[in-house]
Write a protein that holds these residues in place. Sequence first.
Motif, PDB file in Angstrom:
ATOM      1  N   UNK A  10     -14.330  -1.822 -56.799  1.00  0.00           N
ATOM      2  CA  UNK A  10     -13.609  -1.281 -55.536  1.00  0.00           C
ATOM      3  C   UNK A  10     -13.210   0.228 -55.730  1.00  0.00           C
ATOM      4  N   UNK A  11     -13.052   0.793 -56.768  1.00  0.00           N
ATOM      5  CA  UNK A  11     -13.158   2.338 -56.974  1.00  0.00           C
ATOM      6  C   UNK A  11     -14.199   2.919 -57.484  1.00  0.00           C
ATOM      7  N   UNK A  12     -15.383   2.389 -57.559  1.00  0.00           N
ATOM      8  CA  UNK A  12     -16.526   3.090 -57.829  1.00  0.00           C
ATOM      9  C   UNK A  12     -17.081   3.869 -56.564  1.00  0.00           C
ATOM     10  N   UNK A  13     -17.109   5.102 -56.730  1.00  0.00           N
ATOM     11  CA  UNK A  13     -17.670   5.964 -55.541  1.00  0.00           C
ATOM     12  C   UNK A  13     -19.057   5.165 -55.247  1.00  0.00           C
ATOM     13  N   UNK A  14     -19.108   4.653 -53.876  1.00  0.00           N
ATOM     14  CA  UNK A  14     -20.443   4.376 -53.275  1.00  0.00           C
ATOM     15  C   UNK A  14     -20.208   4.346 -51.658  1.00  0.00           C
ATOM     16  N   UNK A  15     -21.303   4.233 -51.265  1.00  0.00           N
ATOM     17  CA  UNK A  15     -21.368   4.373 -49.799  1.00  0.00           C
ATOM     18  C   UNK A  15     -20.678   3.145 -49.030  1.00  0.00           C
ATOM     19  N   UNK A  16     -20.855   2.018 -49.627  1.00  0.00           N
ATOM     20  CA  UNK A  16     -19.997   0.729 -49.385  1.00  0.00           C
ATOM     21  C   UNK A  16     -18.394   1.023 -49.532  1.00  0.00           C
ATOM     22  N   UNK A  17     -18.123   1.639 -50.643  1.00  0.00           N
ATOM     23  CA  UNK A  17     -16.859   1.966 -50.661  1.00  0.00           C
ATOM     24  C   UNK A  17     -16.457   3.225 -50.030  1.00  0.00           C
ATOM     25  N   UNK A  18     -16.327   3.312 -48.846  1.00  0.00           N
ATOM     26  CA  UNK A  18     -16.110   4.504 -47.931  1.00  0.00           C
ATOM     27  C   UNK A  18     -14.924   5.224 -48.308  1.00  0.00           C
ATOM     28  N   UNK A  55     -14.660   8.264 -50.814  1.00  0.00           N
ATOM     29  CA  UNK A  55     -15.550   9.810 -50.536  1.00  0.00           C
ATOM     30  C   UNK A  55     -14.436  10.639 -50.546  1.00  0.00           C
ATOM     31  N   UNK A  56     -15.058  11.896 -50.822  1.00  0.00           N
ATOM     32  CA  UNK A  56     -13.942  13.169 -51.006  1.00  0.00           C
ATOM     33  C   UNK A  56     -13.042  13.379 -49.714  1.00  0.00           C
ATOM     34  N   UNK A  57     -13.471  13.055 -48.595  1.00  0.00           N
ATOM     35  CA  UNK A  57     -12.895  12.951 -47.420  1.00  0.00           C
ATOM     36  C   UNK A  57     -11.485  12.300 -47.473  1.00  0.00           C
ATOM     37  N   UNK A  58     -11.331  11.232 -48.108  1.00  0.00           N
ATOM     38  CA  UNK A  58     -10.271  10.525 -48.360  1.00  0.00           C
ATOM     39  C   UNK A  58      -9.463  10.912 -49.364  1.00  0.00           C
ATOM     40  N   UNK A  59      -9.793  11.567 -50.275  1.00  0.00           N
ATOM     41  CA  UNK A  59      -8.909  12.051 -51.526  1.00  0.00           C
ATOM     42  C   UNK A  59      -7.783  12.825 -51.434  1.00  0.00           C
ATOM     43  N   UNK A  60      -7.707  13.681 -50.524  1.00  0.00           N
ATOM     44  CA  UNK A  60      -6.618  14.623 -50.346  1.00  0.00           C
ATOM     45  C   UNK A  60      -6.599  15.018 -48.809  1.00  0.00           C
ATOM     46  N   UNK A  61      -5.493  15.082 -48.455  1.00  0.00           N
ATOM     47  CA  UNK A  61      -5.325  15.420 -47.113  1.00  0.00           C
ATOM     48  C   UNK A  61      -5.275  16.952 -46.856  1.00  0.00           C
ATOM     49  N   UNK A  62      -5.860  17.286 -45.642  1.00  0.00           N
ATOM     50  CA  UNK A  62      -6.096  18.845 -45.396  1.00  0.00           C
ATOM     51  C   UNK A  62      -4.691  19.152 -45.100  1.00  0.00           C
TER      52      UNK A  62
END
Length: 109
Positions: free
Chosen positions: A52-60, A63-70
Motif C-alpha cells: 500500500x506504500x509503494x508508489x504506483x498509479x493504483x496507490x494514488x 503521489x507527490x501531490x499528497x506528500x506535503x500540503x501547499x
Amino acid sequence: MRVYSSLWNADNWDTRGGLVNIDWTAAPFVAYYRRFRATACKWNGPVSIRQCGIPSKGNWWTSNVYKQLTMSQQGQLKWVRDNHMIYNYRTDFNRFKGQMAPECSKPQY
C-alpha cells in the motif's frame, strides 16, 4: 467496503479535561457522509500492507501531490486548528508523562 463511525461521550478526556462539556440537549446527534467514495489498498494479510506504500498509479495516495500540503493548505489547516480544535491527542504530553502518545511516532507502513 463499508465505513463505520461512532460518537461517544468523551467529556472527561477529549474536552480539555472536562472544561468543555457536551451539550446533550442537542441530541440525538447525527453524522453522515456526503459524496464519499472509498478507495483503499486490498488487504491479503500482514505482508500485503507494505504494498500500500509503494508508489504506483493504483496507490494514488503515494503521489507527490499528497506528500506535503501547499502553503495555502497549511494556512487553512492552521486556521481550522486555531478556531475549531478543542483537544489534540498528539500534544497531550501530561497524559503520557511528558511523552508523545506511542502510536503517534510509529512509521506509517
